[in-house]
Design a protein around this motif. Sequence first.
Motif, mmCIF file in Angstrom:
data_model
loop_
_atom_site.group_PDB
_atom_site.id
_atom_site.type_symbol
_atom_site.label_atom_id
_atom_site.label_comp_id
_atom_site.label_asym_id
_atom_site.label_seq_id
_atom_site.Cartn_x
_atom_site.Cartn_y
_atom_site.Cartn_z
ATOM 1 N N VAL A 1 0.875 -1.166 0.000
ATOM 2 C CA VAL A 1 0.000 0.000 0.000
ATOM 3 C C VAL A 1 0.912 1.216 0.000
ATOM 4 C CG1 VAL A 1 -1.800 1.228 1.281
ATOM 5 C CG2 VAL A 1 -1.674 -1.294 1.369
ATOM 6 N N SER B 1 1.807 0.277 4.150
ATOM 7 C CA SER B 1 1.480 -1.039 4.721
ATOM 8 C C SER B 1 1.887 -2.097 3.713
ATOM 9 C CB SER B 1 -0.021 -1.156 5.001
ATOM 10 O OG SER B 1 -0.445 -0.181 5.923
ATOM 11 N N ILE B 2 2.108 -3.328 4.203
ATOM 12 C CA ILE B 2 2.402 -4.425 3.287
ATOM 13 C C ILE B 2 1.555 -5.649 3.649
ATOM 14 C CG2 ILE B 2 4.744 -3.678 2.720
ATOM 15 C CD1 ILE B 2 5.870 -5.600 4.669
ATOM 16 N N HIS B 3 1.293 -6.434 2.625
ATOM 17 C CA HIS B 3 0.543 -7.674 2.819
ATOM 18 C C HIS B 3 1.405 -8.845 2.373
ATOM 19 C CE1 HIS B 3 -3.403 -5.917 3.756
ATOM 20 N NE2 HIS B 3 -3.054 -4.943 2.927
#
Lengths: 344, 344
Positions: free
Chosen positions: B9, B17-19
């Motif tokens: 993100v 943010s990271i996923h």
Amino acid sequence: MESEILAQVVRGETVESIHRGHVAVVDGDGKIVLSKGNPETITFFRSSSKAFQAFPVLTSGAAERFGFSDAEIALACGSHSGEAVHTETAAKMLAKINLNETDLRCGAHPPFNEEIAEALIRADEKPTQFHNNCSGKHAAMLALGKHLNADLTSYENLENPVQQAILDTVSLFTDVRKTEIKIGIDGCAAPNFALPIVAMARSFARLVFPPKIFDAETREACRRIVSAMINYPQMIGGTDRLDTVLMQSARGKIISKIGAEGVFCAGVLPCERWKKGLGIAVKIEDGDDKRARAVVIIELLRAFGVIDETNDEKLRAFSPMPIKNRRGDTVGEVAATLNLECGI
Amino acid sequence: MESEILAQVVRGETVESIHRGHVAVVDGDGKIVLSKGNPETITFFRSSSKAFQAFPVLTSGAAERFGFSDAEIALACGSHSGEAVHTETAAKMLAKINLNETDLRCGAHPPFNEEIAEALIRADEKPTQFHNNCSGKHAAMLALGKHLNADLTSYENLENPVQQAILDTVSLFTDVRKTEIKIGIDGCAAPNFALPIVAMARSFARLVFPPKIFDAETREACRRIVSAMINYPQMIGGTDRLDTVLMQSARGKIISKIGAEGVFCAGVLPCERWKKGLGIAVKIEDGDDKRARAVVIIELLRAFGVIDETNDEKLRAFSPMPIKNRRGDTVGEVAATLNLECGI
């Protein structure tokens, strides 16, 4: 350093999902008391920065000139639920500076409070900018703009004196140079600040325990912000919202402020155990705002001895957070996986 | 093996943010074609298992006996949005077996389709069990129960012959022994299945390219399920829903089924490039259903040559997914970070 697993979602006996993240806790001397993951992780401050966005309204003299009450100051520091007390307070702030709803530039969204959101739908009414969770912050920005004779139609632009005063404040409290703070646009169209989470923790430690290098005016503004937040927790969130429940439960021991994308900051006021206070910052790596963040910060605040959820039903509803099926049966839970007892 | 970063993100120029997650892709021989993270990661199959939960309705003869149409079979395999076409189809299925809404045990929730959800609020009506995204699946379970003379008041219990037939099917397609499949209760109160994601991928590969060890009846049921899903993508999700948009865009090349907590499975039908088809499974580690999953699977399906979003606006709306502020300006995006070209 990589993020650490901070919470897990368990269904039946099986871990279904996990949430990773970073934690930084500093004391009043800026010393790291606890860290998980990487405290140097850079992310946006988001709404956890609101106390600092409200700050120059006090130090500039605007709050005094326009007669802002503590409840109004608290609303400027909050991400409210769009309940009547919130929208009416935002309207009062604008009335005090002779402006109105159309002067806000935050945009509108359905109130976070679901009952109010449904009532609007039922009445076939659209949400207004007053319902925006940031309307108190934007009203305060307009007050500052008016006091500084800044252009009020562009108060949300980074170049505007309003935003420059805020950036100075964020730099002062985080101890990060202005030129090193990358800017992004927040959900409410105002500039926001990319910072290491340890700097966010530092800013909250300085807010609750202002260092001697701060001048008297700044220290007095810290005192008033902290006192406004503690006396009006309902203005920081709203009914059953996390910040409000936490602050009510802690009874004056903390200020607490969530930010979007899984950010959370708190300041622990100086007390017997933490003589110079604490600043706490959490980032859930994946941006979770719904479940992991709540269980993690409750675990943290309990470990630091500032909340006790044993007899607090509202707090217990957040952690561990039950997972229910559509029939209402509990089929799992979200729980923190920090192992803190030996770490503090 | 740890999860890998699959999406990020970005706000302004900063990653916010990271996923992370896991990917497993297998071909019709069960050979792993691509993996990211750990393909042996165990999590719940969730609604991606619906084709297998509907399966014994066909092989038992129940579907034929009650005259279920392909649209109704598709609804049983779908997680629908609660639009009129969905609730009416679920009602028709129950009428065909002489039961009604109160016999469902899935519980009610507001329709996923926001317009319908708001219309219910405006009309001061509560959602019914027909609006539950699983109502087609539950109607099919009741049909199987009736056909098997099982106790219909407990059709959702693991011990009930309905659920045992489903568990047999899940075991057959995933090639995981029944005793090794841990059970959890799904959001709709039905049992669900904890499995390695590579086994989920395998089940979809077998569905689109049934192995020779399957008997003729089973192979025919595979053909009918796949054909029903492909011919009625609107029943699998609904207006602007990811599965529906993907399947419409792929024009018969894939079946696609999301599951809660960031799960996604797809089957690529045998074609010139993938002669024995493919089975694809994705798990977003943190359970994200809103953004990371969509961008990751679109990236995957494009890399495998089964979708092309260039001229597909509906698909392009999902990836990269814009992040907008409350005024509607784009201030960031969610984008996949898989580097696939050399991996396939």
